[in-house]
Design an enzyme around this catalytic site. Structure first.
Site, PDB file in Angstrom:
ATOM      1  N   SER A 143       0.872  -1.179   0.000  1.00 38.36           N
ATOM      2  CA  SER A 143       0.000   0.000   0.000  1.00 38.36           C
ATOM      3  C   SER A 143       0.911   1.232   0.000  1.00 38.36           C
ATOM      4  O   SER A 143       2.094   1.131   0.355  1.00 38.36           O
ATOM      5  CB  SER A 143      -0.845  -0.002   1.288  1.00 38.36           C
ATOM      6  OG  SER A 143      -1.454   1.253   1.501  1.00 38.36           O
ATOM      7  N   TYR A 156      -1.979  -1.262  10.483  1.00 35.54           N
ATOM      8  CA  TYR A 156      -1.948  -1.378   9.017  1.00 35.54           C
ATOM      9  C   TYR A 156      -0.639  -0.805   8.468  1.00 35.54           C
ATOM     10  O   TYR A 156       0.031  -1.428   7.634  1.00 35.54           O
ATOM     11  CB  TYR A 156      -3.162  -0.639   8.445  1.00 35.54           C
ATOM     12  CG  TYR A 156      -3.400  -0.823   6.973  1.00 35.54           C
ATOM     13  CD1 TYR A 156      -4.127  -1.911   6.500  1.00 35.54           C
ATOM     14  CD2 TYR A 156      -2.927   0.100   6.035  1.00 35.54           C
ATOM     15  CE1 TYR A 156      -4.371  -2.073   5.135  1.00 35.54           C
ATOM     16  CE2 TYR A 156      -3.165  -0.055   4.684  1.00 35.54           C
ATOM     17  CZ  TYR A 156      -3.897  -1.142   4.235  1.00 35.54           C
ATOM     18  OH  TYR A 156      -4.136  -1.294   2.890  1.00 35.54           O
TER      19      TYR A 156
END
Ligand code: NAD
Length: 261
Positions: A143, A156
């Site tokens: 990401s 995350y």
């Protein structure tokens, strides 16, 4: 670009980006092992449609990637059912948002397990057969949050930074071989994972969902447009091609210029 005779495992491919990747690989001729959660009938419909449309073999394994034994069973099961694993796409991921001081420890553990540790386990289980054939492709769906942070995403962001670190180590260790390992770093892609964040923002800010969507993307992604699962799928197919044989250990953004700022 054809991937006939290749077998791919795509984790978390019952939805969103993983499904886009699985479809792109199947359309390039690869046999595919799907994985993830969801309604059994809906998954079977996806599986059959991919087989019919692309004339490839498509199977499904419901392994819960939070469990290392299930990750091993996914790789073993694919090798038994489809004959081998040439392409591994570590895509499954989950999200939870809260400030660090109130971040639930069990959410931290779950995110680390699915978004990071599962990729370690699948890689260590699959590498021996790839190295034996001297060909393989490992693609980790990280990401932009593998390279920069945002608030309220401690687990995350930590997991995705870790995944890019893992990508680099695997790329170095396989550098003299025909196995490559890279990471893709999407910005916003409109999937169920992001729709939940848009809905939360709408509720928190007391605005409608369309305004929340515009606000979410406007804060970070200068293109003001989402990347699509199809675009990520096309990049995975390219990374599997011979043209990409010397792309190794890279973290490739697909982010509407998020990281250019
Ligand atoms: P999604 O929620 O649409 O799909 C997630 C997939 O993972 C589903 O198939 C789900 O069943 C599966 N999954 C979840 N937990 C699992 C588990 N324990 N075991 C097996 N499968 C499991 O999400 P998405 O947006 O398509 O995200 C896919 C990947 O892309 C994730 O790693 C996510 O972090 C990453 N990503 C997404 C975006 C975005 O904007 N959507 C941006 C950057 C990175």
């Amino acid at each position: 670009m054809r991937l006939d005779d290749c077998v791919a495992v795509v984790t978390g491919s019952t939805s969103g980006i993983g499904l886009g990747i699985a479809r792109a690989l199947a359309s390039a001729g690869a046999d595919v092992m799907l994985n993830g959660f969801g309604d059994a009938d809906a998954i079977e419909a996806i599986r059959r449609q991919m087989e019919d449309e692309h004339n490839v073999r498509v199977a499904f394994n419901p392994a819960d990637l939070a469990e290392p034994e299930a990750v091993e069973a996914l790789i073993d099961g694919t090798t038994r059912t489809l004959g081998r694993v040439d392409i591994l796409v570590n895509n499954a991921g989950i999200q939870f948002t809260a400030p660090v001081q109130s971040f639930p420890a069990d959410r931290w553990d779950a995110i680390l397990a699915v978004n990071l540790s599962a990729a370690f386990h699948s890689t260590r289980f699959v590498l021996p057969q790839m190295l034996e054939r001297n060909w393989g492709r490992i693609v980790n769906v990280a990401s932009v949050h593998g390279l920069v942070a945002s608030t309220h995403k401690a687990a995350y962001v930590a997991a995705k930074h870790g995944l890019i670190g893992l990508t680099k180590v695997v790329a170095l260790e396989t550098a003299p071989t025909g196995v490559t390992c890279n990471a893709i770093c999407p910005g916003w892609v409109l999937t169920p994972l992001v729709q939940r964040q848009i809905d939360d923002l709408a509720t928190r800010a007391g605005i409608d969902v369309d305004s929340a969507q515009r606000q979410l993307i406007g804060e970070k992604q200068p293109s003001l447009d989402f990347a699509t699962p199809e675009q990520i799928g096309a990049l995975v197919v390219f990374l599997c091609s011979d043209a990409a044989a010397q792309i190794r250990g890279a973290a490739l953004p697909v982010d509407g210029a998020w990281l250019a700022q």
